[in-house]
Structures are given as structure tokens and as C-alpha cells.
Design a protein around this motif. Sequence first.
Motif, short mmCIF file in Angstrom:
data_model
loop_
_atom_site.label_atom_id
_atom_site.label_comp_id
_atom_site.label_asym_id
_atom_site.label_seq_id
_atom_site.Cartn_x
_atom_site.Cartn_y
_atom_site.Cartn_z
N THR A 81 0.84 -1.21 0.00
CA THR A 81 0.00 0.00 0.00
C THR A 81 0.86 1.25 0.00
O THR A 81 0.56 2.23 -0.71
CB THR A 81 -0.93 0.00 1.24
OG1 THR A 81 -1.79 -1.13 1.18
CG2 THR A 81 -1.76 1.27 1.28
N ASN A 133 0.70 4.06 -2.92
CA ASN A 133 0.42 5.47 -2.61
C ASN A 133 1.56 6.37 -3.07
O ASN A 133 1.33 7.47 -3.59
CB ASN A 133 0.18 5.64 -1.11
CG ASN A 133 -1.12 5.02 -0.65
OD1 ASN A 133 -2.02 4.76 -1.46
ND2 ASN A 133 -1.23 4.75 0.64
N SER A 146 1.72 9.45 -6.26
CA SER A 146 1.84 10.83 -5.80
C SER A 146 3.12 11.53 -6.27
O SER A 146 3.39 12.66 -5.84
CB SER A 146 1.80 10.87 -4.26
OG SER A 146 2.91 10.16 -3.71
#
Length: 309
Positions: A121, A125, A129
Amino acid sequence: MKTPVLFYRLVVLATCMLFLSTSMLMPGNPRASAANSYSITNATWLWNTKLIETSSDELISFMADQGIDTIFLQISSSVSKTSYTEFIRSANEHQISVYALNGAPNWALESNLPKLNSFMTWINNYQNSVNADEKFAGIQVDIEPYLLPDWSTNWTSLVTQWQNNVTYLASEAKKISLPLNAALPFWLDKYKAPGQNITLSYWMISNLDSVSLMTYRDKAATIFDLAKAELAEAELLNKKVYISVETKRSNEGNHVTFYEEGASYLNTELLSVRSKASLYSSFAGIAVHDLIGWMELANNTDNLRTLPQ
């Protein structure tokens, strides 16, 4: 008259090319060092991630000089996102891909699946970004469940859990379009996968995009002999294998590492390993463990020992 002139021009051109190629290989030429070493090594590890905050230029410069194109960088929650983006951007500028690295023996246990999920995860993420030149190029896991007591007391259950967790990691890596590599011992070909008529190494290689085989020995012939079975299996599976060597001091014996022999002997043996292993299409290159130990070996000095270990 035209033929002699053309011949003369060709001779001059050939002489110039010979001079340039020879000068590139002269000792002391930094480009010669990079060109030569590029044919020897391909990957390395960095476990102390905090160093990218304080010594990024030094680390990347050394890797570039050695011809490294891949670094397995451990993910640490104590390192800022900005440090990762800056390091990866700089590495990419030097044609060095950065793999997100993590793992522990207990990552083989299904009870620790939340840790694996948290790791994947975090990568997802992060990837979503940052800019393209700041993204990780892949994932490496170093699990080594044979260090757990269950390896000798509850082997089938432990290995089955390990397989399930590798399957999970491979599935999650595929979702975010990143190749998955794993560090593996060289002797998994001596075990059968539970309930199957294939070796455990074959199962692992088939479920991963590539593997880094920990053939930690200090003689080229031995290193290659330890890797041959997995190179052959990976060739059948159209997968890739890094042959890995150790440069740090080892409590398993001097035969495990190049720590005692030094950088010159290391390079000589690795050239021999590459020559032998290149006969296999599955050979991905040589991975050196680890970056700081290698830098100390190459510099033959205590200066780098001031870096945090």
C-alpha cells in the motif's frame, strides 16, 4: 589516384579509432573505469536508507562508476518522501533504477500478511503521488524463512505459507505494474515444493519476475556452480536470475565473502563468473551485497566507516 587517397583516409580513420579506444582503456581514465566495470556488475543493495539523506551524491557517483543499473533500496518510515523522490530522480539521471526493498523472515507467515499489505500500500500510494522520474522501477523482498524455528520443526506449513505470501505479493505488484524480485538462497533446488513434483526454486522463479540468488562464496567456479541449476530453471521459464556476492564481513566463514580478498580479486572473479553465466539467457547480471561494504572494499580505506552502519 583516387584509390590511394581513399586508402590513406581509411588508414588515418582506423588509426584514430584505435587511439581513442586504447585511451579509453588506459588506467586513470574515469570513463575507462566505468566502461570496464559496467560489464562486471549490475545491481546492489542499500539497507541503511538514511544515507540517501546525507550521502546521496557519493552513493550514486560510486554506483555510476561501477556500472550499476539497479539498486534495491530498503523502505524506511524514518526517511522522508522528499528524500526518496530526490534520490530516485538523481539515480534515474544516471540510468540507475531503484527497487523498493523490504522483508523479514516472519514475512513468510500468513499471520503477518498485514505487514506485506502495508508495504504494498505504501508503494502504491507513493507511486501515485510522484512524477514519472521519481517512481520506483520495481520491488524486491528479502524474506528468508529458513531462519525461523519452523523451518526445521514445521517445514511444510511454513513453506506453504511462504508460497501463499509470495503469490499475494506477485499479485499486488502486478496491479501496480511493477516487477517483483526476491532474494533467494542458492540451495532451494534441493527441496521439492510441497505437494508438487517441482523444486522449490522452480516454484519461486515461476512466480516471480526475477530472483537474486545469494551465491555467497569467494571463488568464481564455486559461485557459478551454485547458480547453474537456477539459471537453467529460469531459462526454461523465461525468467531472470541475478548472481549475488557478499563484500561484508561474515560470521559464516571467510569463504562466504570477498571481505578479506579485496576489490581487485573481487573484480577478477566476477569477470570469470560473468563469462560463465552469460551462456544462459536467464542471466540478469551480478548483484553485490551491499553498497556500503562494497564502497569500503573498493576504496580500501576507513574513511567510509564514518558513515552510519
